[in-house]
Design a protein around this motif. Structure first.
Motif, short mmCIF file in Angstrom:
data_model
loop_
_atom_site.label_atom_id
_atom_site.label_comp_id
_atom_site.label_asym_id
_atom_site.label_seq_id
_atom_site.Cartn_x
_atom_site.Cartn_y
_atom_site.Cartn_z
N LEU A 19 0.83 -1.22 0.00
CA LEU A 19 0.00 0.00 0.00
C LEU A 19 0.86 1.26 0.00
CD1 LEU A 19 -2.83 1.26 0.17
CD2 LEU A 19 -2.63 1.11 2.67
N PHE A 20 1.94 1.24 0.78
CA PHE A 20 2.83 2.40 0.82
C PHE A 20 3.46 2.65 -0.55
CE2 PHE A 20 7.24 3.90 1.27
CZ PHE A 20 7.01 5.14 1.84
N TYR A 21 3.92 1.59 -1.19
CA TYR A 21 4.59 1.78 -2.48
C TYR A 21 3.59 2.02 -3.62
CZ TYR A 21 9.11 0.81 -0.51
OH TYR A 21 10.27 0.90 0.22
N ILE A 22 2.33 1.75 -3.41
CA ILE A 22 1.32 2.17 -4.39
C ILE A 22 1.28 3.69 -4.47
CG2 ILE A 22 -1.18 2.33 -4.76
CD1 ILE A 22 -1.42 -0.56 -3.91
N PHE A 23 1.32 4.36 -3.30
CA PHE A 23 1.33 5.83 -3.28
C PHE A 23 2.62 6.37 -3.89
CE2 PHE A 23 -1.49 5.01 0.51
CZ PHE A 23 -2.65 5.42 -0.12
N ILE A 24 3.74 5.70 -3.64
CA ILE A 24 5.00 6.13 -4.26
C ILE A 24 4.91 6.00 -5.77
CG2 ILE A 24 7.46 5.63 -4.44
CD1 ILE A 24 6.68 6.90 -1.81
N ALA A 25 4.32 4.91 -6.26
CA ALA A 25 4.19 4.71 -7.71
C ALA A 25 3.28 5.76 -8.33
CB ALA A 25 3.64 3.30 -7.99
N ILE A 26 2.21 6.15 -7.63
CA ILE A 26 1.32 7.20 -8.15
C ILE A 26 2.06 8.52 -8.27
CG2 ILE A 26 -0.72 8.57 -7.59
CD1 ILE A 26 -1.97 6.07 -6.41
N ILE A 27 2.90 8.83 -7.27
CA ILE A 27 3.67 10.08 -7.32
C ILE A 27 4.66 10.05 -8.47
CG2 ILE A 27 5.34 11.48 -6.07
CD1 ILE A 27 3.96 10.57 -3.48
N LEU A 28 5.40 8.95 -8.63
CA LEU A 28 6.36 8.84 -9.73
C LEU A 28 5.67 8.89 -11.08
CD1 LEU A 28 8.76 6.09 -8.32
CD2 LEU A 28 9.14 8.56 -8.43
N HIS A 29 4.48 8.29 -11.18
CA HIS A 29 3.70 8.34 -12.42
C HIS A 29 3.38 9.79 -12.78
CE1 HIS A 29 0.75 6.19 -15.16
NE2 HIS A 29 0.45 7.47 -15.32
N ALA A 30 2.95 10.56 -11.78
CA ALA A 30 2.61 11.97 -12.03
C ALA A 30 3.84 12.79 -12.43
CB ALA A 30 1.96 12.56 -10.79
N VAL A 31 4.99 12.49 -11.83
CA VAL A 31 6.23 13.22 -12.16
C VAL A 31 6.63 12.96 -13.61
CG1 VAL A 31 8.69 13.35 -11.67
CG2 VAL A 31 7.05 13.34 -9.79
N LEU A 37 6.33 13.63 -20.39
CA LEU A 37 5.38 13.29 -21.46
C LEU A 37 4.54 14.48 -21.89
CD1 LEU A 37 4.24 9.77 -20.20
CD2 LEU A 37 5.98 10.33 -21.89
N ASP A 38 4.07 15.28 -20.95
CA ASP A 38 3.24 16.43 -21.32
C ASP A 38 4.01 17.44 -22.16
OD1 ASP A 38 1.05 15.38 -20.08
OD2 ASP A 38 1.24 16.56 -18.24
N LYS A 39 5.28 17.64 -21.84
CA LYS A 39 6.08 18.59 -22.62
C LYS A 39 6.29 18.08 -24.05
CE LYS A 39 8.59 20.58 -18.72
NZ LYS A 39 9.93 20.83 -18.10
N ILE A 40 6.51 16.78 -24.20
CA ILE A 40 6.68 16.22 -25.55
C ILE A 40 5.37 16.28 -26.32
CG2 ILE A 40 7.31 14.14 -26.84
CD1 ILE A 40 9.09 13.35 -24.50
#
Length: 318
Positions: A19-31, A37-40
């Motif tokens: 559960l803790f690393y799910i939140f870490i993965a969501i943050i890294l996904h947003a970064v 990706l948005d800039k490209i």
């Protein structure tokens, strides 16, 4: 103490870690999405459909590249590649080194985080069933290898699978930037075939020859031995190998069908371009002939091919 090797087992506390690393993965996904990706995407001006696929492939390229490097480091340092017998020797592999356990927990956390990301990324309804099926298959195989104490075999299989997926999504990213560049798809095709062959060979080696030689063949859930006793039965072993071969054959059939369709579309496109070029050349030639027949203009005066005016000269009377 110094030199003491600490190993780990799975349990209910793993759920808190995941559960803790799910939140870490969501943050890294947003970064990755915001700063890369948005800039490209702003520069490429892709359509809505291509925009969604570009974001999907971009996220998976980052994840697969990280997982391939990490998984390769684990299998090399643990000696699973240099000693293939370690994949089935001393089965069941109940106690795990720290890096193996941590790798599996992070893999489960990433694929579980992909479920809320379907909502956050506003994935189209047509794409949701396909992505849910992919997420479910990864979770089933990773959790199965983790809970059934087949972590060593699972590491090698994940390494092969992620390597092929990395080249596929990388080829899609290059294709979205330049639709005429499909060279990486050819590289992916070769890597896909090679990884399928290695996967099938690994299944035959472990299931057909490795697990039947395990000393402990009794059903003992407390020791983590769930089904090794079944592989002592040649009928069960051959049935499992047959199912594996049929599954790999179906995957290869879909791959060959996809490649044939892609090549057919490519050759149809090339032939249509040749016909269009031939038609344009014929029109240009016809235009030249018409100009040659009707003469050409020079300084506002229509002249024939020999340079004389096409008008008939009036003879002056003497």
């Amino acid at each position: 103490a110094d030199g003491e090797l600490v190993q780990y087992h799975y349990g209910l506390k793993d759920l808190i870690t995941i559960l803790f690393y799910i939140f870490i993965a969501i943050i890294l996904h947003a970064v990755v999405q915001e700063y890369a990706l948005d800039k490209i995407n702003r520069r490429l001006h892709l359509s809505k459909v291509k925009h969604s696929k570009f974001n999907e492939s971009g996220q998976l390229v980052a994840f697969h590249l990280t997982s391939v490097i990490w998984c390769l480091y684990v299998v090399v340092t643990e000696g699973y590649i240099s000693n293939p017998r370690s994949l089935w020797e001393n089965y069941p592999h109940v106690y795990l080194p720290y890096q193996v356990k941590f790798f599996y927990l992070c893999q489960l956390a990433y694929w579980l985080h992909a479920l809320p990301e379907l909502y956050f990324q506003k994935v189209r309804k047509e794409e949701i069933p396909r992505q849910l099926r992919c997420i479910a298959l990864y979770l089933l195989h990773i959790a199965g290898a983790y809970l059934l104490n087949l972590t060593r075999l699972g590491l090698i299989l994940l390494l092969l699978q992620y390597l092929a997926e990395f080249f596929f999504h990388m080829a899609r990213l290059v294709y979205f930037t330049d639709e005429n560049n499909e060279k990486l798809f050819n590289v992916w095709a070769v890597v896909f075939v090679v990884t399928r062959l290695f996967t099938l060979t690994l299944y035959i080696l472990v299931i057909g020859f490795g697990l039947p030689r395990v000393e402990s063949q009794a059903l003992d859930p407390e020791r983590g031995s769930f089904f090794s006793f079944l592989f002592n039965n040649i009928l069960f072993r051959m049935s499992v190998l047959l199912l594996v071969c049929l599954f790999q054959a179906s995957v290869m059939w879909r791959f060959i069908h996809f490649q044939l369709r892609r090549w057919r579309e490519y050759w149809n496109e090339q032939s249509s371009r040749k016909r269009a070029a031939a038609a344009a050349a014929g029109t240009k030639q016809q235009t030249k002939l018409l100009k040659r027949d009707s003469g050409y203009h020079e300084n506002g005066v229509v002249k024939a091919e020999n340079g004389t005016s096409p008008r008939t000269k009036k003879l002056k009377s003497p």
